[in-house]
Design an enzyme around this catalytic site. Structure first.
Site, PDB file in Angstrom:
ATOM      1  N   GLU B  60      46.990  40.889  74.213  1.00 62.66           N
ATOM      2  CA  GLU B  60      46.116  40.013  73.415  1.00 62.66           C
ATOM      3  C   GLU B  60      44.882  39.613  74.209  1.00 62.66           C
ATOM      4  O   GLU B  60      43.786  39.533  73.675  1.00 62.66           O
ATOM      5  CB  GLU B  60      46.887  38.778  72.940  1.00 62.66           C
ATOM      6  CG  GLU B  60      47.995  39.090  71.941  1.00 62.66           C
ATOM      7  CD  GLU B  60      49.253  39.651  72.585  1.00 62.66           C
ATOM      8  OE1 GLU B  60      49.405  39.531  73.823  1.00 62.66           O
ATOM      9  OE2 GLU B  60      50.084  40.231  71.857  1.00 62.66           O
ATOM     10  N   HIS B 130      57.107  32.645  65.162  1.00 65.61           N
ATOM     11  CA  HIS B 130      56.470  33.386  64.071  1.00 65.61           C
ATOM     12  C   HIS B 130      56.017  32.433  62.974  1.00 65.61           C
ATOM     13  O   HIS B 130      55.987  32.789  61.814  1.00 65.61           O
ATOM     14  CB  HIS B 130      57.428  34.433  63.490  1.00 65.61           C
ATOM     15  CG  HIS B 130      57.709  35.562  64.427  1.00 65.61           C
ATOM     16  ND1 HIS B 130      58.635  35.479  65.434  1.00 65.61           N
ATOM     17  CD2 HIS B 130      57.174  36.802  64.523  1.00 65.61           C
ATOM     18  CE1 HIS B 130      58.664  36.618  66.107  1.00 65.61           C
ATOM     19  NE2 HIS B 130      57.790  37.438  65.582  1.00 65.61           N
TER      20      HIS B 130
END
Lengths: 394, 325
Positions: B60, B130
């Site tokens: 990322e 999540h």
């Protein structure tokens, strides 16, 4: 050497690049598909009990995966991750360790977890996030962990355990413990910044950690050739100045042997070491993934023939340690045992409402206590909307 | 007009942006051939080639840093972070680099044109890795625009405006609504102005404010309140930064009351910023304290998700508290 303080610098006087893939690291293979040994290979020292425990563990996770994937499809659990095709990597490595060596896993290492003694009931309690789950029902299925068996609770973010493993192992060294830490991750996670930071820290500070890369060819849909170039992950360990070895991850004897040697070396020299196990993620990445969107059936079929369990089974049979008929009945018995445990776990209650605010801090801070009190009052007003907790308020 | 779900609208926006401008590129984990784990980029590689729509390694910080570099060079990278929960390895690149490129260089260099898309939020049985809504972290950083759409129409128009924006944009997509939210979406190119809230329902007794996936939830609460004769004005903030204080203040001056709802935890959440600003702008018009209905100050749980979330019943109660103060 490139270290300016090091006097033994080799110099040349004609410009020549070293190629990015110049470092070719070979792959250790001991066991052939038919269960015999490769010429020149020596089998690792393994007693019958250990060898059979390794086999039983592989079979257990295979059956568990099959059963739980089906349970996910039936909507009984929300999510699952199988390790089909990779059973030898985690079982073979875990078997080579001391029971008190710390395991820091990614999320596909149920083999190592089971080998350490995580019970079927504990698996089920986590998968059903019920009140007996050691993680108190907070994480998605497959995020296991247990202090008793030295298995650090799994975190979803990728590769975060890698620098932590370096620190953990360094602390083990400082405390004079004769234990190592094994850190599992996939070849995809080796792209994360944490991988580079973790390996460098371990190498510089001489931490007895075993970095164990499960190179299974895919990071969700992204094939390894879109993940890195050069000679895989093992050469990166060498780049950071540590010893590295590449093994056939479908060959449990090779994995066991390499990990055994790595552990001895790490503890004797207080150094990190990297193992890259080459395997194939035969299943989907997770129950939310469909591999048919990014790879062919033919490719999968090719690897299906490279089954780590059947190869090891043949070796055990050849040694006279395993009987084919008994093996089959064991698997059948395991299937029903798992199904029974599943039925029990899914009926166990969810964690109580107090666990919404516990463990955020050692003791809930005043704001949390107040929020819980308000929530309880709210639930009393609308009990039908919160069926898990409404009937159990104090 | 065509009926689209939110993913189709996002895909359609990316398609139009790439067709219109060669400098628009899409990349991220699994976004290439596979089309992203949620399929937001599906068929784009087929259509525009591997150079403009591609998979990245799992990094990322690498994705955000790479996007910074591309944008500094003048291109328009639309990079995907697979889940907003995983944006934090990129935090340094976003907060220290993306946000400050223009400021630190006296506008010698900037990364306008950069868009980071990321699915955010709960309601998918995802546990705490999540389900997070990290907008407040980024709203605390001058130099970033933070956008959250609530339906397919907005997703397309706001995404196209984000790509066209001269400033870098963090674009959070409510993943719970990806397939659940469908609606009529014009097939042609259009933009929705960034920084403007939308009044989705006129009312006179109280203003109810939310964004993204929470809009559906507050609407349910508002409908319950309506049955009790309470007339709610409903506002979708859409842009977290810059945020449209004027529209909110005008509404609160009319209704005299405000309930703010967001998914993220209460403490340090963006509702606090809104409450402070509106309290100052509307002090003499307020009939009751501004109410915040938010997630608890804990990580997002799995088993007790229902209890944790800022749901319609909690919002309904807050509306009544404000009315009966």
């Amino acid at each position: 050497m490139t270290n300016p303080n090091n006097a033994t610098i080799t110099t040349v006087h004609t410009a020549e690049f070293t190629a990015g893939d110049a470092l070719k690291i070979p792959t250790l293979r001991i066991l052939r598909d038919d269960g015999s040994l490769y010429d020149g290979a020596t089998e690792p020292e393994l007693d019958k009990t250990t060898a059979l425990k390794m086999y039983d563990t592989m079979v257990f996770v295979r059956v568990l995966d099959e059963r739980m994937l089906a349970a996910q499809r039936q909507g009984r659990i929300s999510f699952y991750m199988q390790c089909l095709g990779e059973e030898a990597t985690t079982v073979g490595s875990a078997a080579a360790l001391d029971d008190k060596d710390m395991i820091m896993a990614q999320y596909r290492e149920q083999g190592a977890l089971r080998y350490r003694g995580f019970s079927l009931e504990q698996f089920m309690n986590q998968l059903f996030s019920n009140e007996k789950d050691l993680g108190k029902g907070r994480q998605m299925p497959v995020h296991y962990g247990s202090k008793d068996i030295h298995y650090m609770t799994i975190s979803s973010p990728l590769g975060t355990q890698i620098p932590q493993a370096s620190g953990y192992a360094y602390a083990q060294k400082l405390r004079g413990l004769k234990n190592t830490t094994i850190c599992y991750f996939g070849e995809g996670a080796a792209s994360e910044g944490d991988f580079h930071a973790g390996l460098n820290m371990a190498a510089v500070h001489k931490a007895p950690v075993i970095f164990f890369c499960r190179n299974n060819g895919y990071a969700i849909s992204t094939p390894a050739n879109e993940q890195f170039v050069g000679d895989g992950i093992a050469s990166r360990g060498v780049g950071y100045g540590m010893k590295a070895i590449r093994v056939d991850g479908t060959d449990i004897l090779a994995v066991y042997q390499a990990t055994k040697m790595a552990r001895d070396y790490a503890l004797e020299h207080n150094e990190p070491i990297l193992i890259e196990a080459m395997a194939y993620r035969l299943g989907a990445h997770s129950s939310s993934d469909d591999p048919s969107g990014y790879r062919s059936k033919e490719e999968e079929e090719k690897w299906r023939h490279n089954d780590p369990i059947s190869r090891y089974r043949l070796w055990l049979i050849a040694k006279g340690w395993l009987n084919e008929a008994e093996d089959k009945s064991t698997i059948d018995a395991l299937r029903s045992e798992i199904l029974e445990a599943l039925k029990v776990a899914e009926k166990v209650a969810k964690p109580g409402i107090e666990h919404l605010i516990s463990d955020v801090y050692k003791e809930p801070i005043p704001a949390l206590q107040q929020q819980l009190d308000e929530l309880k009052a709210h639930i009393r007003k609308y009990p039908d909307a919160y069926p898990i907790t409404a009937g159990r308020l104090d | 007009m065509a009926k689209m779900n939110m993913l189709q609208a996002i895909n359609n926006a990316l398609d139009l942006a790439m067709a219109k401008d060669d400098s628009v590129v899409c990349f991220g984990e699994d976004v290439g051939h596979f089309g992203g784990v949620f399929r937001a980029t599906s068929k784009l590689q087929e259509k525009y080639g591997k150079a403009r729509c591609f998979n990245t390694p799992l990094t990322e910080q690498g994705i955000a840093g790479f996007a910074n570099g591309m944008a500094a060079q003048g291109m328009k990278p639309v990079a995907e972070i697979q889940f907003a929960d995983y944006i934090f390895p990129a935090f340094d690149q976003i907060v220290n680099e993306t946000a400050k490129f223009r400021y630190r260089s006296g506008d010698e260099f900037n990364v306008g044109g950069l868009v980071l898309r990321s699915p955010y939020g709960g309601g998918i049985a995802g546990g705490h890795y999540h389900s997070q809504s990290p907008e407040a972290y980024f709203a605390h950083t001058p130099g970033l625009k933070v956008i959250i759409p609530r339906n397919p129409y907005q997703a397309k128009g706001l995404l196209l405006a984000s790509i066209a924006s001269p400033d870098p944009v963090i674009f959070f997509e409510p993943k719970k609504l990806y397939r659940a939210s469908t609606g009529e979406v014009p097939e042609e190119y259009y933009e929705i102005e960034l920084g403007k809230a939308e009044v989705t329902q006129q009312g006179k007794d109280i203003t109810v404010l939310a964004w993204g996936a929470q809009m559906e939830i507050v609407q349910k609460a508002v409908d319950m309140a309506a049955k009790e004769g309470i007339s709610c004005e409903v506002i979708d903030l859409r842009s977290i930064l810059p945020w449209d204080a004027e529209t909110v203040a005008q509404s609160v001056m009319k209704t005299g009351r405000l309930v703010i709802n967001h998914e993220a935890p209460l403490t340090g959440g963006f509702a606090g910023e809104i409450a402070a600003t509106i309290q100052k702008m509307c002090f003499l018009h307020l009939e009751s304290p501004i109410e915040r209905v938010c997630g608890l100050d804990t990580p997002y749980p799995l088993a007790l998700e229902k209890e944790y979330v800022a749901d319609h019943l909690k919002t309904y109660e807050a509306i009544k508290r404000a009315i009966n103060f």
